[in-house]
Design a protein around this motif. Structure first.
Motif, PDB file in Angstrom:
ATOM      1  N   MET A  64       0.790  -1.180  -0.371  1.00  0.00           N
ATOM      2  CA  MET A  64      -0.032   0.395   0.085  1.00  0.00           C
ATOM      3  C   MET A  64       1.317   1.461   0.131  1.00  0.00           C
ATOM      4  O   MET A  64       0.617   2.374  -0.909  1.00  0.00           O
ATOM      5  CB  MET A  64      -0.914  -0.059   1.355  1.00  0.00           C
ATOM      6  N   GLU A  65       1.783   1.646   0.914  1.00  0.00           N
ATOM      7  CA  GLU A  65       2.735   2.482   1.042  1.00  0.00           C
ATOM      8  C   GLU A  65       3.479   2.847  -0.135  1.00  0.00           C
ATOM      9  O   GLU A  65       3.903   4.254  -0.627  1.00  0.00           O
ATOM     10  CB  GLU A  65       3.672   2.366   2.006  1.00  0.00           C
ATOM     11  N   ALA A  66       4.196   1.425  -1.135  1.00  0.00           N
ATOM     12  CA  ALA A  66       4.367   1.749  -2.363  1.00  0.00           C
ATOM     13  C   ALA A  66       3.933   1.896  -3.554  1.00  0.00           C
ATOM     14  O   ALA A  66       4.625   3.314  -4.166  1.00  0.00           O
ATOM     15  CB  ALA A  66       5.395   0.178  -2.964  1.00  0.00           C
ATOM     16  N   HIS A  67       2.864   1.696  -3.359  1.00  0.00           N
ATOM     17  CA  HIS A  67       1.761   2.100  -4.142  1.00  0.00           C
ATOM     18  C   HIS A  67       0.843   3.795  -4.400  1.00  0.00           C
ATOM     19  O   HIS A  67       0.842   4.270  -5.170  1.00  0.00           O
ATOM     20  CB  HIS A  67       0.630   1.091  -4.324  1.00  0.00           C
ATOM     21  N   LEU A  68       1.322   3.861  -3.319  1.00  0.00           N
ATOM     22  CA  LEU A  68       1.154   5.653  -2.798  1.00  0.00           C
ATOM     23  C   LEU A  68       1.853   6.080  -3.339  1.00  0.00           C
ATOM     24  O   LEU A  68       2.253   7.209  -4.024  1.00  0.00           O
ATOM     25  CB  LEU A  68       0.457   5.847  -1.394  1.00  0.00           C
ATOM     26  N   ILE A  69       3.383   6.178  -3.549  1.00  0.00           N
ATOM     27  CA  ILE A  69       4.431   6.621  -3.475  1.00  0.00           C
ATOM     28  C   ILE A  69       4.908   6.459  -4.724  1.00  0.00           C
ATOM     29  O   ILE A  69       5.028   7.937  -5.694  1.00  0.00           O
ATOM     30  CB  ILE A  69       6.195   5.895  -2.318  1.00  0.00           C
ATOM     31  N   GLN A  70       4.514   5.190  -5.688  1.00  0.00           N
ATOM     32  CA  GLN A  70       4.684   5.417  -7.063  1.00  0.00           C
ATOM     33  C   GLN A  70       3.717   6.158  -7.202  1.00  0.00           C
ATOM     34  O   GLN A  70       3.495   6.874  -8.895  1.00  0.00           O
ATOM     35  CB  GLN A  70       4.076   4.081  -7.586  1.00  0.00           C
ATOM     36  N   GLY A  71       1.960   6.717  -7.115  1.00  0.00           N
ATOM     37  CA  GLY A  71       1.190   7.398  -8.336  1.00  0.00           C
ATOM     38  C   GLY A  71       1.462   8.491  -7.341  1.00  0.00           C
ATOM     39  O   GLY A  71       1.603   9.679  -8.352  1.00  0.00           O
ATOM     40  N   LEU A  72       1.870   9.414  -6.938  1.00  0.00           N
ATOM     41  CA  LEU A  72       2.812  10.868  -6.459  1.00  0.00           C
ATOM     42  C   LEU A  72       4.330  10.662  -7.478  1.00  0.00           C
ATOM     43  O   LEU A  72       4.071  11.396  -8.615  1.00  0.00           O
ATOM     44  CB  LEU A  72       3.624  10.731  -5.599  1.00  0.00           C
ATOM     45  N   LEU A  73       4.985   9.666  -7.283  1.00  0.00           N
ATOM     46  CA  LEU A  73       6.138   9.970  -8.658  1.00  0.00           C
ATOM     47  C   LEU A  73       5.120   9.792 -10.109  1.00  0.00           C
ATOM     48  O   LEU A  73       5.904  10.525 -10.568  1.00  0.00           O
ATOM     49  CB  LEU A  73       7.227   8.816  -8.584  1.00  0.00           C
ATOM     50  N   GLU A  74       4.057   8.376 -10.446  1.00  0.00           N
ATOM     51  CA  GLU A  74       4.427   9.452 -11.549  1.00  0.00           C
ATOM     52  C   GLU A  74       3.090  10.581 -12.742  1.00  0.00           C
ATOM     53  O   GLU A  74       3.077  10.895 -13.650  1.00  0.00           O
ATOM     54  CB  GLU A  74       2.800   7.994 -11.748  1.00  0.00           C
ATOM     55  N   ARG A  75       2.900  11.550 -11.072  1.00  0.00           N
ATOM     56  CA  ARG A  75       2.068  12.291 -11.378  1.00  0.00           C
ATOM     57  C   ARG A  75       2.346  13.513 -11.734  1.00  0.00           C
ATOM     58  O   ARG A  75       3.244  14.536 -12.727  1.00  0.00           O
ATOM     59  CB  ARG A  75       1.069  13.217  -9.525  1.00  0.00           C
ATOM     60  N   GLU A  76       4.423  12.924 -11.354  1.00  0.00           N
ATOM     61  CA  GLU A  76       5.586  14.155 -12.130  1.00  0.00           C
ATOM     62  C   GLU A  76       6.210  13.072 -13.211  1.00  0.00           C
ATOM     63  O   GLU A  76       7.415  13.747 -13.110  1.00  0.00           O
ATOM     64  CB  GLU A  76       6.697  14.458 -10.955  1.00  0.00           C
ATOM     65  N   SER A  77       5.694  12.688 -13.558  1.00  0.00           N
ATOM     66  CA  SER A  77       6.130  11.662 -14.817  1.00  0.00           C
ATOM     67  C   SER A  77       7.626  11.090 -14.541  1.00  0.00           C
ATOM     68  O   SER A  77       8.587  10.833 -15.468  1.00  0.00           O
ATOM     69  CB  SER A  77       6.638  12.515 -16.271  1.00  0.00           C
ATOM     70  N   ILE A  78       7.656  10.829 -13.848  1.00  0.00           N
ATOM     71  CA  ILE A  78       8.963   9.494 -13.181  1.00  0.00           C
ATOM     72  C   ILE A  78       8.207   7.750 -13.015  1.00  0.00           C
ATOM     73  O   ILE A  78       7.012   7.833 -12.417  1.00  0.00           O
ATOM     74  CB  ILE A  78       9.446   9.842 -11.818  1.00  0.00           C
ATOM     75  N   GLU A  79       8.757   7.264 -13.769  1.00  0.00           N
ATOM     76  CA  GLU A  79       7.575   6.019 -14.004  1.00  0.00           C
ATOM     77  C   GLU A  79       8.507   4.630 -13.281  1.00  0.00           C
ATOM     78  O   GLU A  79       9.705   5.357 -13.088  1.00  0.00           O
ATOM     79  CB  GLU A  79       8.020   5.122 -15.554  1.00  0.00           C
ATOM     80  N   ILE A  80       8.249   4.121 -12.270  1.00  0.00           N
ATOM     81  CA  ILE A  80       9.827   3.326 -11.181  1.00  0.00           C
ATOM     82  C   ILE A  80       8.357   1.922 -11.688  1.00  0.00           C
ATOM     83  O   ILE A  80       7.968   1.344 -12.270  1.00  0.00           O
ATOM     84  CB  ILE A  80       8.948   3.988  -9.729  1.00  0.00           C
ATOM     85  N   ASN A  81       9.714   0.987 -10.738  1.00  0.00           N
ATOM     86  CA  ASN A  81       9.500  -0.796 -10.675  1.00  0.00           C
ATOM     87  C   ASN A  81       8.988  -1.146  -9.426  1.00  0.00           C
ATOM     88  O   ASN A  81       9.803  -0.063  -8.837  1.00  0.00           O
ATOM     89  CB  ASN A  81      10.085  -1.146 -11.287  1.00  0.00           C
ATOM     90  N   LEU A  82       8.626  -2.015  -8.721  1.00  0.00           N
ATOM     91  CA  LEU A  82       8.331  -2.151  -7.892  1.00  0.00           C
ATOM     92  C   LEU A  82       9.059  -3.375  -7.114  1.00  0.00           C
ATOM     93  O   LEU A  82       8.805  -4.557  -8.191  1.00  0.00           O
ATOM     94  CB  LEU A  82       6.794  -2.253  -7.159  1.00  0.00           C
ATOM     95  N   SER A  83       9.094  -4.012  -6.929  1.00  0.00           N
ATOM     96  CA  SER A  83      10.298  -5.382  -6.559  1.00  0.00           C
ATOM     97  C   SER A  83      10.000  -5.257  -5.374  1.00  0.00           C
ATOM     98  O   SER A  83      10.119  -5.163  -4.013  1.00  0.00           O
ATOM     99  CB  SER A  83      12.001  -4.659  -6.812  1.00  0.00           C
ATOM    100  N   GLY A  84       9.759  -6.755  -5.819  1.00  0.00           N
ATOM    101  CA  GLY A  84       8.958  -7.983  -3.412  1.00  0.00           C
ATOM    102  C   GLY A  84       7.350  -6.916  -3.571  1.00  0.00           C
ATOM    103  O   GLY A  84       7.109  -7.920  -2.330  1.00  0.00           O
ATOM    104  N   GLU A  85       6.642  -6.684  -4.679  1.00  0.00           N
ATOM    105  CA  GLU A  85       5.327  -6.477  -3.874  1.00  0.00           C
ATOM    106  C   GLU A  85       5.052  -7.902  -4.138  1.00  0.00           C
ATOM    107  O   GLU A  85       3.689  -7.766  -3.401  1.00  0.00           O
ATOM    108  CB  GLU A  85       4.844  -5.700  -5.137  1.00  0.00           C
ATOM    109  N   GLY A  86       4.853  -8.752  -4.200  1.00  0.00           N
ATOM    110  CA  GLY A  86       4.306 -10.139  -4.529  1.00  0.00           C
ATOM    111  C   GLY A  86       4.481 -10.945  -3.030  1.00  0.00           C
ATOM    112  O   GLY A  86       3.988 -11.267  -2.336  1.00  0.00           O
ATOM    113  N   LEU A  87       5.740 -10.580  -2.466  1.00  0.00           N
ATOM    114  CA  LEU A  87       6.033 -10.974  -0.385  1.00  0.00           C
ATOM    115  C   LEU A  87       4.904 -10.408   0.042  1.00  0.00           C
ATOM    116  O   LEU A  87       5.008 -11.073   0.701  1.00  0.00           O
ATOM    117  CB  LEU A  87       7.381 -11.087  -0.962  1.00  0.00           C
ATOM    118  N   SER A  88       4.532  -8.878   0.079  1.00  0.00           N
ATOM    119  CA  SER A  88       3.871  -7.810   0.270  1.00  0.00           C
ATOM    120  C   SER A  88       2.798  -8.394   0.590  1.00  0.00           C
ATOM    121  O   SER A  88       2.061  -8.350   1.780  1.00  0.00           O
ATOM    122  CB  SER A  88       4.095  -6.248  -0.044  1.00  0.00           C
TER     123      SER A  88
END
Length: 64
Positions: free
Chosen positions: A13-37
């Motif tokens: 949940m925290e990772a997706h929140l940060i992902q949304g904030l960065l994508e609003r600034e046109s910064i693409e990210i990858n999440l690693s370990g999400e499946g374990l979470s």
């Protein structure tokens, strides 16, 4: 592409929140370990973090 870790989120949940904030600034990210979470049933809490990775050329901008 080469990626650098910018943050270690406590959970998906925290990772997706940060992902949304960065994508609003046109910064693409990858999440690693999400499946374990998501599948935490019995895993120690210190292994369920989600790494947030960003392309090297966007690293400085993402940290702002």
């Amino acid at each position: 592409m080469n990626y650098k870790k910018i943050y270690l989120a406590a959970n998906a949940m925290e990772a997706h929140l940060i992902q949304g904030l960065l994508e609003r600034e046109s910064i693409e990210i990858n999440l690693s370990g999400e499946g374990l979470s998501i599948a935490t049933g019995g895993l120690p809490t210190d292994v369920i973090h989600v790494e947030i990775l960003v392309e090297e050329e966007k690293y400085a901008e993402a940290l702002e």
